[in-house]
Design an enzyme around this catalytic site. Sequence first.
Site, PDB file in Angstrom:
ATOM      1  N   ILE A 154      -0.697   4.558   4.423  1.00  0.00           N
ATOM      2  CA  ILE A 154      -1.034   3.119   4.510  1.00  0.00           C
ATOM      3  C   ILE A 154      -0.795   2.594   5.924  1.00  0.00           C
ATOM      4  CG2 ILE A 154      -0.592   0.821   3.549  1.00  0.00           C
ATOM      5  CD1 ILE A 154      -1.664   2.721   1.421  1.00  0.00           C
TER       6      ILE A 154
ATOM      7  N   CYS B 299       3.704  -5.077  14.351  1.00  0.00           N
ATOM      8  CA  CYS B 299       5.129  -4.958  13.997  1.00  0.00           C
ATOM      9  C   CYS B 299       5.500  -3.491  14.035  1.00  0.00           C
ATOM     10  CB  CYS B 299       5.433  -5.609  12.659  1.00  0.00           C
ATOM     11  SG  CYS B 299       4.889  -4.665  11.266  1.00  0.00           S
TER      12      CYS B 299
ATOM     13  N   ASP C 198       6.210   1.038   0.433  1.00  0.00           N
ATOM     14  CA  ASP C 198       7.487   0.334   0.597  1.00  0.00           C
ATOM     15  C   ASP C 198       8.664   1.092  -0.041  1.00  0.00           C
ATOM     16  OD1 ASP C 198       6.145  -1.614   1.951  1.00  0.00           O
ATOM     17  OD2 ASP C 198       6.161  -3.082   0.327  1.00  0.00           O
TER      18      ASP C 198
ATOM     19  N   ARG D  44       5.133 -12.044   9.260  1.00  0.00           N
ATOM     20  CA  ARG D  44       3.677 -11.935   9.208  1.00  0.00           C
ATOM     21  C   ARG D  44       3.059 -12.730   8.071  1.00  0.00           C
ATOM     22  NH1 ARG D  44       0.980  -8.290  11.592  1.00  0.00           N
ATOM     23  NH2 ARG D  44      -0.510  -8.315   9.903  1.00  0.00           N
TER      24      ARG D  44
ATOM     25  N   LYS E 238      10.023 -10.539  -3.508  1.00  0.00           N
ATOM     26  CA  LYS E 238       9.792 -11.196  -2.214  1.00  0.00           C
ATOM     27  C   LYS E 238       8.310 -11.290  -1.901  1.00  0.00           C
ATOM     28  CE  LYS E 238       9.666  -8.704   1.621  1.00  0.00           C
ATOM     29  NZ  LYS E 238       8.726  -8.710   2.731  1.00  0.00           N
ATOM     30  N   ASN E 239       7.605 -10.152  -2.051  1.00  0.00           N
ATOM     31  CA  ASN E 239       6.207 -10.128  -1.600  1.00  0.00           C
ATOM     32  C   ASN E 239       5.278 -10.940  -2.487  1.00  0.00           C
ATOM     33  OD1 ASN E 239       6.842  -8.742   0.642  1.00  0.00           O
ATOM     34  ND2 ASN E 239       6.118  -6.739  -0.064  1.00  0.00           N
TER      35      ASN E 239
ATOM     36  N   ARG F 292      16.092  -9.741   5.022  1.00  0.00           N
ATOM     37  CA  ARG F 292      14.772 -10.328   4.778  1.00  0.00           C
ATOM     38  C   ARG F 292      14.316 -10.072   3.341  1.00  0.00           C
ATOM     39  NH1 ARG F 292      10.341  -8.395   8.521  1.00  0.00           N
ATOM     40  NH2 ARG F 292       9.298  -9.716   7.037  1.00  0.00           N
TER      41      ARG F 292
ATOM     42  N   VAL G 101      -5.397  -8.571  11.427  1.00  0.00           N
ATOM     43  CA  VAL G 101      -5.739  -9.527  10.355  1.00  0.00           C
ATOM     44  C   VAL G 101      -7.253  -9.769  10.316  1.00  0.00           C
ATOM     45  CG1 VAL G 101      -3.527 -10.722  10.119  1.00  0.00           C
ATOM     46  CG2 VAL G 101      -5.123 -11.439  11.907  1.00  0.00           C
ATOM     47  N   ASP G 102      -8.023  -8.791  10.844  1.00  0.00           N
ATOM     48  CA  ASP G 102      -9.476  -8.946  10.891  1.00  0.00           C
ATOM     49  C   ASP G 102     -10.082  -9.180   9.499  1.00  0.00           C
ATOM     50  OD1 ASP G 102      -8.533  -6.317  10.465  1.00  0.00           O
ATOM     51  OD2 ASP G 102     -10.473  -5.443  10.937  1.00  0.00           O
ATOM     52  N   LEU G 103      -9.551  -8.503   8.488  1.00  0.00           N
ATOM     53  CA  LEU G 103     -10.129  -8.649   7.145  1.00  0.00           C
ATOM     54  C   LEU G 103      -9.839 -10.035   6.569  1.00  0.00           C
ATOM     55  CD1 LEU G 103      -9.164  -5.147   5.702  1.00  0.00           C
ATOM     56  CD2 LEU G 103     -11.279  -5.844   6.831  1.00  0.00           C
TER      57      LEU G 103
ATOM     58  N   ARG H 133      -1.193  -3.530  12.291  1.00  0.00           N
ATOM     59  CA  ARG H 133      -1.390  -4.531  11.240  1.00  0.00           C
ATOM     60  C   ARG H 133      -2.299  -5.691  11.679  1.00  0.00           C
ATOM     61  NH1 ARG H 133       4.101  -5.627   8.113  1.00  0.00           N
ATOM     62  NH2 ARG H 133       2.701  -6.047   6.401  1.00  0.00           N
TER      63      ARG H 133
HETATM   64  C1  EPZ Z   1       1.729  -5.940   2.066  1.00  0.00           C
HETATM   65  O1  EPZ Z   1       1.434  -5.960   3.451  1.00  0.00           O
HETATM   66  C2  EPZ Z   1       3.224  -5.991   1.942  1.00  0.00           C
HETATM   67  N1  EPZ Z   1       3.731  -7.185   2.605  1.00  0.00           N
HETATM   68  C3  EPZ Z   1       3.839  -4.755   2.599  1.00  0.00           C
HETATM   69  O2  EPZ Z   1       5.236  -4.775   2.394  1.00  0.00           O
HETATM   70  C4  EPZ Z   1       3.248  -3.508   1.936  1.00  0.00           C
HETATM   71  O3  EPZ Z   1       3.738  -2.375   2.593  1.00  0.00           O
HETATM   72  C5  EPZ Z   1       1.721  -3.536   2.008  1.00  0.00           C
HETATM   73  O4  EPZ Z   1       1.216  -4.777   1.435  1.00  0.00           O
HETATM   74  C6  EPZ Z   1       1.061  -2.378   1.284  1.00  0.00           C
HETATM   75  O5  EPZ Z   1       1.449  -2.390  -0.061  1.00  0.00           O
HETATM   76  C7  EPZ Z   1       3.718  -8.348   1.978  1.00  0.00           C
HETATM   77  O6  EPZ Z   1       3.249  -8.483   0.851  1.00  0.00           O
HETATM   78  C8  EPZ Z   1       4.296  -9.504   2.706  1.00  0.00           C
HETATM   79  P1  EPZ Z   1      -2.238  -4.505   3.671  1.00  0.00           P
HETATM   80  P2  EPZ Z   1      -0.035  -6.273   3.966  1.00  0.00           P
HETATM   81  O7  EPZ Z   1      -3.058  -5.637   4.176  1.00  0.00           O
HETATM   82  O8  EPZ Z   1      -0.678  -7.223   3.050  1.00  0.00           O
HETATM   83  C9  EPZ Z   1      -4.728  -2.563   7.286  1.00  0.00           C
HETATM   84  C10 EPZ Z   1       7.507  -4.882   3.054  1.00  0.00           C
HETATM   85  O9  EPZ Z   1       8.310  -4.049   3.536  1.00  0.00           O
HETATM   86  N2  EPZ Z   1      -5.319  -3.901   7.506  1.00  0.00           N
HETATM   87  O10 EPZ Z   1      -2.498  -4.015   2.291  1.00  0.00           O
HETATM   88  O11 EPZ Z   1       0.077  -6.631   5.398  1.00  0.00           O
HETATM   89  C11 EPZ Z   1      -3.225  -2.550   7.625  1.00  0.00           C
HETATM   90  O12 EPZ Z   1      -3.009  -2.398   8.997  1.00  0.00           O
HETATM   91  C12 EPZ Z   1       6.089  -4.983   3.555  1.00  0.00           C
HETATM   92  O13 EPZ Z   1       7.828  -5.689   2.163  1.00  0.00           O
HETATM   93  C13 EPZ Z   1      -6.349  -4.032   8.428  1.00  0.00           C
HETATM   94  O14 EPZ Z   1      -6.773  -3.090   9.054  1.00  0.00           O
HETATM   95  O15 EPZ Z   1      -0.699  -4.827   3.818  1.00  0.00           O
HETATM   96  C14 EPZ Z   1      -2.743  -1.392   6.782  1.00  0.00           C
HETATM   97  O16 EPZ Z   1      -2.953  -0.183   7.460  1.00  0.00           O
HETATM   98  C15 EPZ Z   1       5.827  -4.063   4.707  1.00  0.00           C
HETATM   99  N3  EPZ Z   1      -6.884  -5.301   8.620  1.00  0.00           N
HETATM  100  C16 EPZ Z   1      -3.647  -1.444   5.538  1.00  0.00           C
HETATM  101  O17 EPZ Z   1      -4.766  -2.259   5.916  1.00  0.00           O
HETATM  102  C17 EPZ Z   1      -6.449  -6.377   7.919  1.00  0.00           C
HETATM  103  O18 EPZ Z   1      -6.966  -7.496   8.133  1.00  0.00           O
HETATM  104  C18 EPZ Z   1      -3.013  -2.064   4.300  1.00  0.00           C
HETATM  105  O19 EPZ Z   1      -2.379  -3.285   4.677  1.00  0.00           O
HETATM  106  C19 EPZ Z   1      -5.402  -6.221   6.974  1.00  0.00           C
HETATM  107  C20 EPZ Z   1      -4.862  -4.962   6.780  1.00  0.00           C
END
Ligand code: EPZ
Length: 429
Positions: A332, A120, A310, A96, A22-23, A402, A127-129, A125
């Site tokens: 995480i 969520c 996950d 998201r 999915k991801n 989902r 999206v600043d980065l 979560r």
């Molecule tokens: C992906 O989420 C996956 N989702 C998540 O799976 C997974 O848990 C996660 O990566 C970690 O492996 C999808 O691929 C759709 P991150 P993502 O950006 O990309 C912080 C599931 O159940 N952060 O690596 O959103 C964030 O808050 C889902 O399938 C910022 O601060 O994860 C987190 O603490 C849940 N600013 C950390 O980084 C940003 O702009 C890692 O998040 C982006 C992220």
Amino acid sequence: MDRIAIIGGARLNGEIPVSGAKNSAIKLMAASLLTDEPLRLTNMPRLADTRFLGKLLMRLGVSVTESDGADGQQTLLHAPEITSGFAPYELVSQMRASFNVLGPLIARTGQAKVSLPGGCTIGARPVDLHLQALEALGAKIDLHEGYVYAQAPRGLQGAEITFPIVSVGATEHAMLAAVLAQGTTVLHNAACEPELIDLQECLNAMGAKVEGAGTSTVTITGVARLHGATHSVIPDRIEMGTYAVAAAMAGGEVRLTKARPGLIDSLLDKLEEAGCGVERTADGVIIRRNVERLKAVDIETAAFPGFATDLQAQFMALMTVADGESRIRETIFENRFMHAPELMRLGADISVSGGEARVRGVSQLEGAEVMATDLRASVSLVIAGLVARGETTVSRIYHLDRGFERLEEKLTACGAQVRRIQGDGEPEL
Ligand code: EPZ
């Protein structure tokens, strides 16, 4: 709304084919916005999330055609023209990853208006980065009333981007935007998850020049245009890990196929440490549990190749009946223990403090009514239900739909007693 009922006690024996990830699939679908030629994705999972993103892409001008043939499940995505650059709140807030259409829209058309996704249940979560990366590539970003207004009328420019923390989504988003930028982009401190490698392979099949995915430095040499391609979605490592934990929980012997065991080594090592038999095969893994009770082991979630966040909820379910106390650290997401109180309704002994949960194994769980709070939490409740005495009913399973394709079918094929109860139309409070 639908519920899932599980009668605990049956061992699992048989074979489970793993679906496409999915991801990965949802990011690959977004890549279709980058070209006016068709992108054919094979090994596509059929999930609520892929259907949902398909709907958003259609609003942007992409035709989305699903087919199930001798070659398996495929989706053909074709965007000869982008007819709208607007992704509204009601669509982005529900999933998201829809936010990842922003980069491709700017790269292809020079502008977009995309809703901010919001938080969520597992954490804020932000999206600043993502936005910082797009700005570094030359996009002008303004935020008004919950929307991102982005413009790059003369196209994006390659840049050196160093992420302050590792983010899967931001790394993918930067890759999706930079492939059509002028010049070279280098992403430092990039996420190394296997889905990044899958995205690189798909983009390169479309004519992009991306290298280094799967390491912490990704280099993207921009090209003027991309073309159509066919790409097979990587197997779902989280689905594979989930069924491996289910087999370890219920006992018996389950062969997982159409998968890649190397993608979940950190989980398989922990299962072995707990006393489970693990045999890696060419296209998956065989999980055997012959001992009466597994030993409690500790885990700490981490970026790939560490223990996947996950899979944390599923592993916690397993530890609720292990012998001894297990410490589970979530590093995480700040709020990813929502399954703990639901597991406690089944008789689990868990205490949570900050980012750590202590799980003291009990000899028997008892069936109860429980509620899914997010995708992975909901499947952890199903796993617990496999061994709970009597019936466990999991409500709000739209979370489960989902990300898990034909879950009841895959588990019942191995002897589990799992059935879906169709909803009566009454909303759940
Ligand atoms: C992906 O989420 C996956 N989702 C998540 O799976 C997974 O848990 C996660 O990566 C970690 O492996 C999808 O691929 C759709 P991150 P993502 O950006 O990309 C912080 C599931 O159940 N952060 O690596 O959103 C964030 O808050 C889902 O399938 C910022 O601060 O994860 C987190 O603490 C849940 N600013 C950390 O980084 C940003 O702009 C890692 O998040 C982006 C992220």
